[in-house]
Design a protein around this motif. Structure first.
Motif, PDB file in Angstrom:
ATOM      1  N   ILE A  21      -5.295   1.487  -9.409  1.00 42.18           N
ATOM      2  CA  ILE A  21      -5.898   2.645  -8.751  1.00 42.18           C
ATOM      3  C   ILE A  21      -5.212   2.919  -7.408  1.00 42.18           C
ATOM      4  CG2 ILE A  21      -8.012   3.559  -7.703  1.00 42.18           C
ATOM      5  CD1 ILE A  21      -9.549   2.034  -9.939  1.00 42.18           C
ATOM      6  N   GLY A  22      -4.991   1.875  -6.629  1.00 50.11           N
ATOM      7  CA  GLY A  22      -4.301   2.041  -5.349  1.00 50.11           C
ATOM      8  C   GLY A  22      -2.880   2.542  -5.535  1.00 50.11           C
ATOM      9  N   ALA A  23      -2.200   2.027  -6.559  1.00 45.40           N
ATOM     10  CA  ALA A  23      -0.834   2.469  -6.841  1.00 45.40           C
ATOM     11  C   ALA A  23      -0.821   3.945  -7.203  1.00 45.40           C
ATOM     12  CB  ALA A  23      -0.239   1.638  -7.976  1.00 45.40           C
ATOM     13  N   LYS A  24      -1.766   4.378  -8.019  1.00 44.71           N
ATOM     14  CA  LYS A  24      -1.854   5.788  -8.417  1.00 44.71           C
ATOM     15  C   LYS A  24      -2.080   6.669  -7.193  1.00 44.71           C
ATOM     16  CE  LYS A  24      -2.765   9.226 -11.387  1.00 44.71           C
ATOM     17  NZ  LYS A  24      -1.881  10.297 -11.093  1.00 44.71           N
ATOM     18  N   ARG A  25      -2.960   6.255  -6.303  1.00 44.32           N
ATOM     19  CA  ARG A  25      -3.231   7.033  -5.084  1.00 44.32           C
ATOM     20  C   ARG A  25      -2.003   7.119  -4.183  1.00 44.32           C
ATOM     21  NH1 ARG A  25      -9.239   4.732  -3.798  1.00 44.32           N
ATOM     22  NH2 ARG A  25     -10.313   5.969  -5.377  1.00 44.32           N
ATOM     23  N   LEU A  26      -1.296   6.002  -4.037  1.00 45.02           N
ATOM     24  CA  LEU A  26      -0.077   5.998  -3.226  1.00 45.02           C
ATOM     25  C   LEU A  26       0.991   6.903  -3.835  1.00 45.02           C
ATOM     26  CD1 LEU A  26       0.220   2.235  -2.280  1.00 45.02           C
ATOM     27  CD2 LEU A  26       0.024   4.150  -0.678  1.00 45.02           C
ATOM     28  N   MET A  27       1.174   6.814  -5.146  1.00 43.67           N
ATOM     29  CA  MET A  27       2.180   7.636  -5.818  1.00 43.67           C
ATOM     30  C   MET A  27       1.820   9.120  -5.723  1.00 43.67           C
ATOM     31  SD  MET A  27       3.405   5.414  -9.113  1.00 43.67           S
ATOM     32  CE  MET A  27       1.822   4.761  -9.616  1.00 43.67           C
ATOM     33  N   ASP A  28       0.538   9.443  -5.859  1.00 44.80           N
ATOM     34  CA  ASP A  28       0.111  10.837  -5.732  1.00 44.80           C
ATOM     35  C   ASP A  28       0.359  11.353  -4.317  1.00 44.80           C
ATOM     36  OD1 ASP A  28      -0.690  10.923  -8.369  1.00 44.80           O
ATOM     37  OD2 ASP A  28      -2.834  10.705  -7.928  1.00 44.80           O
ATOM     38  N   GLY A  29       0.066  10.534  -3.336  1.00 44.82           N
ATOM     39  CA  GLY A  29       0.239  10.939  -1.946  1.00 44.82           C
ATOM     40  C   GLY A  29       1.689  11.053  -1.510  1.00 44.82           C
ATOM     41  N   MET A  30       2.530  10.172  -2.020  1.00 48.42           N
ATOM     42  CA  MET A  30       3.929  10.145  -1.608  1.00 48.42           C
ATOM     43  C   MET A  30       4.839  10.944  -2.545  1.00 48.42           C
ATOM     44  SD  MET A  30       3.752   8.386   1.115  1.00 48.42           S
ATOM     45  CE  MET A  30       5.428   8.048   1.498  1.00 48.42           C
ATOM     46  N   GLY A  31       4.362  11.249  -3.727  1.00 45.42           N
ATOM     47  CA  GLY A  31       5.164  12.018  -4.675  1.00 45.42           C
ATOM     48  C   GLY A  31       5.758  11.193  -5.797  1.00 45.42           C
ATOM     49  N   SER A  32       6.048   9.921  -5.522  1.00 40.29           N
ATOM     50  CA  SER A  32       6.581   9.030  -6.556  1.00 40.29           C
ATOM     51  C   SER A  32       6.510   7.586  -6.072  1.00 40.29           C
ATOM     52  CB  SER A  32       8.032   9.382  -6.896  1.00 40.29           C
ATOM     53  OG  SER A  32       8.899   8.986  -5.859  1.00 40.29           O
ATOM     54  N   VAL A  36       7.289   5.641  -2.198  1.00 40.66           N
ATOM     55  CA  VAL A  36       6.418   4.667  -1.531  1.00 40.66           C
ATOM     56  C   VAL A  36       7.270   3.556  -0.932  1.00 40.66           C
ATOM     57  CG1 VAL A  36       4.593   2.953  -1.845  1.00 40.66           C
ATOM     58  CG2 VAL A  36       4.418   5.175  -2.997  1.00 40.66           C
ATOM     59  N   PHE A  37       8.216   3.032  -1.705  1.00 40.16           N
ATOM     60  CA  PHE A  37       9.054   1.933  -1.218  1.00 40.16           C
ATOM     61  C   PHE A  37      10.083   2.409  -0.203  1.00 40.16           C
ATOM     62  CE2 PHE A  37       7.345  -0.051  -5.043  1.00 40.16           C
ATOM     63  CZ  PHE A  37       7.055  -1.298  -4.551  1.00 40.16           C
ATOM     64  N   VAL A  38      10.631   3.609  -0.374  1.00 40.68           N
ATOM     65  CA  VAL A  38      11.586   4.154   0.580  1.00 40.68           C
ATOM     66  C   VAL A  38      10.916   4.319   1.943  1.00 40.68           C
ATOM     67  CG1 VAL A  38      12.917   6.218   1.182  1.00 40.68           C
ATOM     68  CG2 VAL A  38      13.062   5.267  -1.118  1.00 40.68           C
ATOM     69  N   ASN A  39       9.722   4.875   1.948  1.00 45.92           N
ATOM     70  CA  ASN A  39       9.015   5.091   3.211  1.00 45.92           C
ATOM     71  C   ASN A  39       8.484   3.804   3.807  1.00 45.92           C
ATOM     72  OD1 ASN A  39       9.288   7.928   3.616  1.00 45.92           O
ATOM     73  ND2 ASN A  39       7.997   8.197   1.846  1.00 45.92           N
ATOM     74  N   ALA A  40       8.194   2.811   2.991  1.00 44.40           N
ATOM     75  CA  ALA A  40       7.712   1.522   3.504  1.00 44.40           C
ATOM     76  C   ALA A  40       8.784   0.844   4.352  1.00 44.40           C
ATOM     77  CB  ALA A  40       7.292   0.622   2.355  1.00 44.40           C
ATOM     78  N   ARG A  41      10.040   1.043   4.017  1.00 44.13           N
ATOM     79  CA  ARG A  41      11.130   0.444   4.779  1.00 44.13           C
ATOM     80  C   ARG A  41      11.241   1.026   6.185  1.00 44.13           C
ATOM     81  NH1 ARG A  41      15.515   1.295   0.264  1.00 44.13           N
ATOM     82  NH2 ARG A  41      14.468   0.142  -1.375  1.00 44.13           N
TER      83      ARG A  41
END
Length: 45
Positions: A21-32, A36-41
């Motif tokens: 569920i958290g992954a789905k929310r993050l992907m929806d918010g970030m686009g993919s 998520v990983f690009v922005n986390a860096r």
């Protein structure tokens, strides 16, 4: 969905405390999942 997106999506769901569920929310918010990983860096620690 390309291979990078699949790998990042799986990795995101396996992160402690995030889950499906958290992954789905993050992907929806970030686009993919890759975004998520690009922005986390770029986030300060």
């Amino acid at each position: 969905m390309n291979n990078d997106e699949r790998i990042c999506s799986i990795a995101l769901t396996l992160c402690p405390g995030i889950g499906h569920i958290g992954a789905k929310r993050l992907m929806d918010g970030m686009g993919s999942a890759v975004e998520v990983f690009v922005n986390a860096r770029s986030c300060p620690k």
